[in-house]
Design an enzyme around this catalytic site. Sequence first.
Site, PDB file in Angstrom:
ATOM      1  N   VAL A  80     -38.852  98.790  50.726  1.00 54.11           N
ATOM      2  CA  VAL A  80     -38.292  99.191  49.435  1.00 54.11           C
ATOM      3  C   VAL A  80     -39.256 100.104  48.672  1.00 54.11           C
ATOM      4  O   VAL A  80     -38.869 101.152  48.144  1.00 54.11           O
ATOM      5  CB  VAL A  80     -37.965  97.934  48.587  1.00 54.11           C
ATOM      6  CG1 VAL A  80     -37.562  98.308  47.181  1.00 54.11           C
ATOM      7  CG2 VAL A  80     -36.882  97.123  49.261  1.00 54.11           C
TER       8      VAL A  80
ATOM      9  N   THR B 139     -40.309  89.035  48.955  1.00 53.65           N
ATOM     10  CA  THR B 139     -39.964  87.713  48.412  1.00 53.65           C
ATOM     11  C   THR B 139     -39.292  86.924  49.543  1.00 53.65           C
ATOM     12  O   THR B 139     -38.097  86.663  49.496  1.00 53.65           O
ATOM     13  CB  THR B 139     -39.004  87.821  47.205  1.00 53.65           C
ATOM     14  OG1 THR B 139     -37.877  88.636  47.590  1.00 53.65           O
ATOM     15  CG2 THR B 139     -39.655  88.428  46.000  1.00 53.65           C
TER      16      THR B 139
ATOM     17  N   THR C 241     -36.375  91.636  45.197  1.00 51.86           N
ATOM     18  CA  THR C 241     -35.244  90.759  44.887  1.00 51.86           C
ATOM     19  C   THR C 241     -35.784  89.428  44.370  1.00 51.86           C
ATOM     20  O   THR C 241     -36.411  88.680  45.116  1.00 51.86           O
ATOM     21  CB  THR C 241     -34.389  90.562  46.157  1.00 51.86           C
ATOM     22  OG1 THR C 241     -33.918  91.839  46.542  1.00 51.86           O
ATOM     23  CG2 THR C 241     -33.228  89.617  45.903  1.00 51.86           C
TER      24      THR C 241
ATOM     25  N   GLU D 252     -32.743  96.825  43.835  1.00 55.69           N
ATOM     26  CA  GLU D 252     -32.388  97.916  44.755  1.00 55.69           C
ATOM     27  C   GLU D 252     -31.148  97.509  45.547  1.00 55.69           C
ATOM     28  O   GLU D 252     -30.931  96.331  45.816  1.00 55.69           O
ATOM     29  CB  GLU D 252     -33.567  98.256  45.663  1.00 55.69           C
ATOM     30  CG  GLU D 252     -34.126  97.102  46.491  1.00 55.69           C
ATOM     31  CD  GLU D 252     -33.421  96.869  47.795  1.00 55.69           C
ATOM     32  OE1 GLU D 252     -32.633  97.742  48.196  1.00 55.69           O
ATOM     33  OE2 GLU D 252     -33.632  95.803  48.394  1.00 55.69           O
TER      34      GLU D 252
ATOM     35  N   LEU E 126     -30.361  99.312  48.492  1.00 53.37           N
ATOM     36  CA  LEU E 126     -30.485 100.170  49.676  1.00 53.37           C
ATOM     37  C   LEU E 126     -30.097  99.415  50.932  1.00 53.37           C
ATOM     38  O   LEU E 126     -30.439  98.246  51.093  1.00 53.37           O
ATOM     39  CB  LEU E 126     -31.945 100.622  49.843  1.00 53.37           C
ATOM     40  CG  LEU E 126     -32.654 101.162  48.607  1.00 53.37           C
ATOM     41  CD1 LEU E 126     -34.109 101.486  48.940  1.00 53.37           C
ATOM     42  CD2 LEU E 126     -31.934 102.405  48.101  1.00 53.37           C
TER      43      LEU E 126
ATOM     44  N   LYS F 246     -28.006  91.376  41.456  1.00 54.11           N
ATOM     45  CA  LYS F 246     -28.509  91.614  42.814  1.00 54.11           C
ATOM     46  C   LYS F 246     -28.038  90.520  43.782  1.00 54.11           C
ATOM     47  O   LYS F 246     -27.505  90.784  44.858  1.00 54.11           O
ATOM     48  CB  LYS F 246     -30.034  91.678  42.775  1.00 54.11           C
ATOM     49  CG  LYS F 246     -30.697  91.663  44.114  1.00 54.11           C
ATOM     50  CD  LYS F 246     -30.424  92.940  44.879  1.00 54.11           C
ATOM     51  CE  LYS F 246     -30.849  92.796  46.323  1.00 54.11           C
ATOM     52  NZ  LYS F 246     -30.711  94.019  47.071  1.00 54.11           N
TER      53      LYS F 246
ATOM     54  N   PHE G 265     -17.108  96.792  54.540  1.00 50.77           N
ATOM     55  CA  PHE G 265     -17.654  95.457  54.836  1.00 50.77           C
ATOM     56  C   PHE G 265     -16.586  94.487  55.319  1.00 50.77           C
ATOM     57  O   PHE G 265     -16.609  93.295  55.029  1.00 50.77           O
ATOM     58  CB  PHE G 265     -18.443  94.902  53.639  1.00 50.77           C
ATOM     59  CG  PHE G 265     -19.871  95.351  53.696  1.00 50.77           C
ATOM     60  CD1 PHE G 265     -20.180  96.693  53.583  1.00 50.77           C
ATOM     61  CD2 PHE G 265     -20.903  94.462  53.931  1.00 50.77           C
ATOM     62  CE1 PHE G 265     -21.481  97.148  53.697  1.00 50.77           C
ATOM     63  CE2 PHE G 265     -22.216  94.894  54.045  1.00 50.77           C
ATOM     64  CZ  PHE G 265     -22.510  96.251  53.926  1.00 50.77           C
TER      65      PHE G 265
ATOM     66  N   ALA H 193     -15.496  93.015  61.594  1.00 48.73           N
ATOM     67  CA  ALA H 193     -15.817  91.719  62.223  1.00 48.73           C
ATOM     68  C   ALA H 193     -16.900  91.918  63.278  1.00 48.73           C
ATOM     69  O   ALA H 193     -16.991  92.970  63.905  1.00 48.73           O
ATOM     70  CB  ALA H 193     -14.565  91.137  62.853  1.00 48.73           C
TER      71      ALA H 193
ATOM     72  N   CYS I 150     -31.997  90.587  54.279  1.00 49.43           N
ATOM     73  CA  CYS I 150     -31.472  90.354  52.926  1.00 49.43           C
ATOM     74  C   CYS I 150     -30.417  89.262  52.836  1.00 49.43           C
ATOM     75  O   CYS I 150     -30.623  88.261  52.159  1.00 49.43           O
ATOM     76  CB  CYS I 150     -30.917  91.656  52.374  1.00 49.43           C
ATOM     77  SG  CYS I 150     -32.137  92.965  52.412  1.00 49.43           S
TER      78      CYS I 150
END
Length: 439
Positions: free
Chosen positions: A11, A86, A122, A151, A153, A207, A252, A255, A263
């Site tokens: 990031v 994180t 995050t 972010e 991204l 987020k 999104f 399948a 993430c």
Amino acid sequence: MKIAMVGSGYVGLVSGACFADFGHDVVCIDKDATKIERLHAGVMPIYEPGLAELVGTNVKSGRLTFSTDLASSIEGAAAIFIAVGTPSRRGDGHADLSFVYAVAEEVAANLKTPAVIVTKSTVPVGTGDEVERIIRESGTKVQFGVVSNPEFLREGAAIGDFKRPDRIVIGADSEWAQGVMREVYRPLFLNKAPILFTSRRSSELIKYAANAFLATKITFINEIADLCEKAGGDVQDVARGIGLDNRIGGKFLHAGPGYGGSCFPKDTLALLKTAEDFASPLRIVEAVANVNESRKRAMGRKVIDALIGQSGDDSVRGKKVALLGLTFKPQTDDMRDAPSLAIAQALIDAGVEVAAYDPEGMELAAGMMPHVTMTKGPYEAIEGADAIVLVTEWDAFRALDLDRVKRIARAPVLVDLRNVYDPAEIRAAGFTYTSVGRG
Ligand code: UGA
């Protein structure tokens, strides 16, 4: 405007290089001296399309520099971004905030000029309050603000996502901090990118809510795919049929073997921990995380079923499977929580020999999958295989030489976990073909 980016990982580096490209003076800071040395030599710590070129151009122009020394680097920076990791805290799945707080303490101890400290990492709701407390309690007399600027991204498309964002979210509780952030994002503001100003807590929640919602969408279509297989439908048609409704949206809804990456798995777990702390259950997210986790291993069973179907023999011990693609998605070398890990393990547990190839992920994968034989190319993995599994949809696997595959594989069995191939065409080419949700 001078910007300091603390943390030169995925990031930090992408954001730093993009800010420099917008004309800001950016210094990317990292404690890892080897990483900084390599960045000075033009070697990227990660694979991300376009990043090496973007870094190169901006280093050359003098707008992007690297340093291991936080104290001197933050001097004069109007915005100091915290972009350190994180990860999931071992044992309980909470986001581990120790790196964020360590940076806050170091910034507090060395702050000499007014600055807005921005969490880009995050971080769970309330982290900004804690960062503010750390800096305030250091007794600094310098003007500062603490802002949340998450972010959004995607790995593999990060530069495009940064430069043409769907939105920029800024959680700032003071006018002054908002003003500084407006300057930081002025170039995108001029490009008419939507900028949403919220409270710091709302921004932190946005987020996690965004990632949890996307994870839910994927998991929803994955379960619908399972139903399609049993009831005789085609999930691609179902996804298109529902996605054309603007309220649902077509993205999104692809399948596959379950979401992975750095993430969604970690952020859904961390959000569940936050929900627990606030005694405000998120049962949908809980179901999503559980369903996705079991799906990855279930994909191993799907491959085993294909092996059994082809030989009629219940035992798959000693059979060989080729895995094409190991990273959690294409255009990255990231192996974190990749479905391939669970699939390979399920196969190995059943006594299957596994060979694998990935265009970018082999180096990292080799360390994580000691029992898998890594090969030089897709055809080397396919050689002698009783089944070929397309795990990650790299372009290199979209147009395999099917005649060659048939010649060198022991059996022409293809398990396509990304629905890359057309079922009618691939069957006409003589393959036994299984995909996801195309009953
Ligand atoms: C995700 C979000 O998309 C970004 O907006 C966010 O900034 C980022 O997490 C983050 O929090 O840092 P990323 O993990 O890079 O980005 O990748 P995605 O493209 O979202 O894919 C995640 C996983 O979902 C992959 O395993 C992918 O194969 C899977 N997926 C995605 C599907 O199975 N189906 C889909 O339709 C889309």
